[in-house]
Design an enzyme around this catalytic site. Structure first.
Site, PDB file in Angstrom:
ATOM      1  N   CYS A  82       0.820  -1.212   0.000  1.00 25.75           N
ATOM      2  CA  CYS A  82       0.000   0.000   0.000  1.00 25.75           C
ATOM      3  C   CYS A  82       0.861   1.273   0.000  1.00 25.75           C
ATOM      4  O   CYS A  82       1.489   1.561  -0.995  1.00 25.75           O
ATOM      5  CB  CYS A  82      -0.978  -0.061   1.155  1.00 25.75           C
ATOM      6  N   HIS A 176      -3.472  -5.089   1.753  1.00 23.99           N
ATOM      7  CA  HIS A 176      -2.884  -5.303   3.088  1.00 23.99           C
ATOM      8  C   HIS A 176      -2.901  -6.782   3.481  1.00 23.99           C
ATOM      9  O   HIS A 176      -3.857  -7.240   4.115  1.00 23.99           O
ATOM     10  CB  HIS A 176      -3.688  -4.513   4.130  1.00 23.99           C
ATOM     11  N   GLU A 178      -1.377  -8.218   5.781  1.00 23.74           N
ATOM     12  CA  GLU A 178      -1.242  -8.398   7.238  1.00 23.74           C
ATOM     13  C   GLU A 178      -2.591  -8.340   7.940  1.00 23.74           C
ATOM     14  O   GLU A 178      -2.677  -8.632   9.126  1.00 23.74           O
ATOM     15  CB  GLU A 178      -0.274  -7.336   7.806  1.00 23.74           C
TER      16      GLU A 178
HETATM   17  N1  GLN Z   1      -3.215   5.936  -0.351  1.00 22.54           N
HETATM   18  C1  GLN Z   1      -2.315   5.980   0.782  1.00 22.54           C
HETATM   19  C2  GLN Z   1      -1.065   6.758   0.453  1.00 22.54           C
HETATM   20  O1  GLN Z   1      -0.810   7.073  -0.670  1.00 22.54           O
HETATM   21  C3  GLN Z   1      -1.941   4.582   1.219  1.00 22.54           C
HETATM   22  C4  GLN Z   1      -3.058   3.937   1.973  1.00 22.54           C
HETATM   23  C5  GLN Z   1      -2.639   2.745   2.772  1.00 22.54           C
HETATM   24  O2  GLN Z   1      -1.462   2.471   2.981  1.00 22.54           O
HETATM   25  N2  GLN Z   1      -3.611   2.033   3.290  1.00 22.54           N
HETATM   26  O3  GLN Z   1      -0.313   7.035   1.328  1.00 22.54           O
END
Ligand code: GLN
Length: 195
Positions: A82, A176, A178
């Site tokens: 992410c 995610h 985790e």
């Molecule tokens: N969209 C977020 C960012 O760019 C990331 C979101 C997340 O890690 N759940 O930082």
């Protein structure tokens, strides 16, 4: 025992520690990385989700940016999830440039708001290359990979939208792993230690 560092500046750190220990079956030790010098002592690294703008700033202020880049270039396995995916990318696209300075480690372009505000979080069953059954993935304000270079292997997509990819020692996900009890993604990552 392999030592896996989890970057612990911000984001869902403890969930990764638990997921690594579960997937590692007593064969890995997860450590929290906050200080300069620690990355060097780790065999592999996890860059968790969170807020990429904040993580990016804190990497700089903790003096970790250079060490992280060096670890990636030396071939240490890195799992970027992410916000971590945003960080390792070479470019942010879609009018959201400038707020994060990506590290340029992976030949991918990222759309930080790929799924739009109406889909802040959702789950999807993904077919992931290397897994024989679908993987239930949790997406939270997820970015997506808008373009990949020729060295990058796409591992999973939702329709046309790429949500998981690998380039050599870098495994990057828009979701995610985790946050679900399924250990298979962390297992793929730990296998990269043996390559
Ligand atoms: N969209 C977020 C960012 O760019 C990331 C979101 C997340 O890690 N759940 O930082």
């Amino acid at each position: 025992m392999a030592k896996i560092g989890v970057l612990a500046l911000q984001g869902d750190v403890s969930e990764h520690v638990q997921a690594l220990e579960r997937a590692g079956n007593g064969k890995v030790q997860a450590v929290l990385v906050r200080k300069s010098g620690q990355i060097d002592e780790c065999d592999a690294l996890v860059l968790p989700g969170g807020e990429s703008t904040a993580i990016c700033r804190q990497l700089e202020s903790h003096g970790l940016t250079k060490e992280l880049k060096a670890a990636a270039l030396s071939g240490k396995p890195i799992l970027a999830t992410c916000a971590g995916l945003v960080l390792v990318s070479k470019e942010i696209m879609g009018g959201d440039e400038g707020r994060v300075k990506p590290l340029g480690l992976m030949d991918v372009k990222i759309n930080r708001n790929a799924f739009g505000p109406q889909k802040e979080s959702f789950e999807a069953d993904l077919m992931v290359k290397g897994l024989d059954k679908p993987y239930r993935a949790v997406f939270i304000r997820a970015p997506a990979i808008g373009a990949v270079g020729s060295d990058v292997q796409v591992l999973a997509s939702i329709g046309e939208t790429i949500v998981a990819a690998r380039q050599k020692n870098l495994l990057a996900l828009a979701f995610h792993p985790e946050l679900t009890p399924d250990p298979r993604i962390h297992q793929i990552f730990l296998k990269m230690l043996e390559e």
